[in-house]
Design a protein around this motif. Structure first.
Motif, PDB file in Angstrom:
ATOM      1  N   ILE A  30      41.438  34.088  22.883  1.00  0.00           N
ATOM      2  CA  ILE A  30      40.599  34.463  24.020  1.00  0.00           C
ATOM      3  C   ILE A  30      41.499  34.864  25.192  1.00  0.00           C
ATOM      4  N   PRO A  31      41.269  36.033  25.798  1.00  0.00           N
ATOM      5  CA  PRO A  31      40.267  37.039  25.451  1.00  0.00           C
ATOM      6  C   PRO A  31      40.788  38.135  24.548  1.00  0.00           C
ATOM      7  N   GLN A  34      39.253  38.831  21.110  1.00  0.00           N
ATOM      8  CA  GLN A  34      37.870  39.259  21.329  1.00  0.00           C
ATOM      9  C   GLN A  34      37.818  40.721  21.762  1.00  0.00           C
ATOM     10  N   GLU A  37      38.568  42.868  18.781  1.00  0.00           N
ATOM     11  CA  GLU A  37      37.403  42.940  17.883  1.00  0.00           C
ATOM     12  C   GLU A  37      36.394  43.957  18.396  1.00  0.00           C
ATOM     13  N   TYR A  38      36.240  44.026  19.713  1.00  0.00           N
ATOM     14  CA  TYR A  38      35.340  45.034  20.287  1.00  0.00           C
ATOM     15  C   TYR A  38      35.896  46.434  20.049  1.00  0.00           C
ATOM     16  N   GLU A  52      45.087  36.043  15.008  1.00  0.00           N
ATOM     17  CA  GLU A  52      44.999  35.101  16.118  1.00  0.00           C
ATOM     18  C   GLU A  52      46.158  34.104  16.012  1.00  0.00           C
ATOM     19  N   ASN A 193      43.779  32.838  30.078  1.00  0.00           N
ATOM     20  CA  ASN A 193      43.317  32.752  28.690  1.00  0.00           C
ATOM     21  C   ASN A 193      43.119  31.302  28.259  1.00  0.00           C
ATOM     22  N   GLU A 197      39.639  29.424  27.102  1.00  0.00           N
ATOM     23  CA  GLU A 197      39.565  28.684  25.836  1.00  0.00           C
ATOM     24  C   GLU A 197      39.075  27.259  26.065  1.00  0.00           C
ATOM     25  N   THR A 252      31.698  40.988  30.062  1.00  0.00           N
ATOM     26  CA  THR A 252      31.852  39.789  29.234  1.00  0.00           C
ATOM     27  C   THR A 252      32.457  38.631  30.011  1.00  0.00           C
ATOM     28  N   TYR A 253      33.423  38.910  30.874  1.00  0.00           N
ATOM     29  CA  TYR A 253      34.195  37.833  31.497  1.00  0.00           C
ATOM     30  C   TYR A 253      33.890  37.629  32.978  1.00  0.00           C
TER      31      TYR A 253
END
Length: 263
Positions: A30-31, A34, A37-38, A52, A193, A197, A252-253
């Motif tokens: 994180i992030p 993520q 993945e996007y 990861e 980060n 988490e 998102t954040y």
């Protein structure tokens, strides 16, 4: 140490069976993972293998040894220190986002409540330790000696504290472990980060937060000089700098991760 060695062995075993044409990118969960993945959803034609990285595994060592093709977890001052430590030159493929460093507490609702001789947990690696001290100074808790003006160039240590009116005790701890120390210290300076988490929201929970403007600690996509012109790396860099990814990060954040200017 044994656990870390076993984790690394298992990780390297998984990398050995990667598809030959996949771009192997090591990332913090994180992030960074993520966001990757996007990107994979946004650009299905880009074949990514997102790895990861658990605590205790050095992604720059993996990159130097050819176990991954790129990594995405660090800022430039940290990369520079790693190049010196590893005797290895790397290459920055893209500058992506900022994770503001924050000051947190489970004991106090404001910095003014911190008592005399309070304890402050800070990262123990050189660049983030210095970064933490500058953040404490920006929030009026300490003053560094004259000459420490640029956080990205003038690296400070606790020995460089000139004024400490509350006689704070600085405790140097490994960055991933600092959130676990929140119940045991008055303040903790935590990387963005690791705060995320741990379930913290920097924009909401931090008692003091780095400013995004002029921040030298933007997170970067890193590869080797040999792979810098690889079409897969160039495409990933372009995707990470796209307006779509910037929008994803912003939504998102909610201010805890801030995109840099897009292409």
């Amino acid at each position: 140490m044994l656990k870390t060695a076993l984790t690394l062995a298992a990780l390297l075993a998984s990398l050995s069976v990667s598809a030959a044409d996949a771009l192997r990118v090591a990332a913090d969960p994180i992030p960074h993972a993520q966001i990757l993945e996007y990107v994979q959803k946004l650009d299905p034609g880009l074949n990514l293998k997102i790895i990861e990285i658990p605590s205790g595994v050095n992604s720059n060592e993996l990159l130097a040894h050819g176990d991954v093709d790129a990594n995405y977890f660090q800022h430039l001052p940290y990369l520079n220190s790693q190049e010196q430590a590893l005797g290895q030159k790397f290459a920055v493929a893209a500058t992506v986002h900022i994770e503001p460093l924050g000051i947190y507490s489970h004991r106090h609702a404001s910095l003014a409540q911190v008592p005399d001789k309070g304890t402050v947990a800070v990262p123990n690696n050189v660049t983030n330790l210095s970064r933490a001290l500058y953040l404490l100074q920006a929030n009026g808790l300490i003053t560094l000696k004259p000459g420490f003006n640029d956080a990205s160039k003038d690296q400070a240590t606790p020995k460089d504290i000139a004024e400490n009116p509350k006689h704070l005790k600085i405790l140097e701890i490994e960055s991933p472990q600092i959130p676990r120390a929140l119940d045991d210290v008055d303040l903790a300076v935590i990387n963005g980060n690791f705060a995320l988490e741990a379930g913290l929201q920097p924009a909401r929970d931090a008692l003091g937060l780095e400013k995004a403007e002029g921040n030298p600690y933007a997170n970067i996509l890193v590869t080797t000089p040999k792979l810098l012109d690889d079409p897969r790396v160039k495409q990933l860099a372009k995707d990470l700098r796209s307006p779509a990814v910037a929008k994803f990060i912003t939504e998102t954040y909610a201010g805890s991760v801030i995109p840099v200017a897009t292409e």
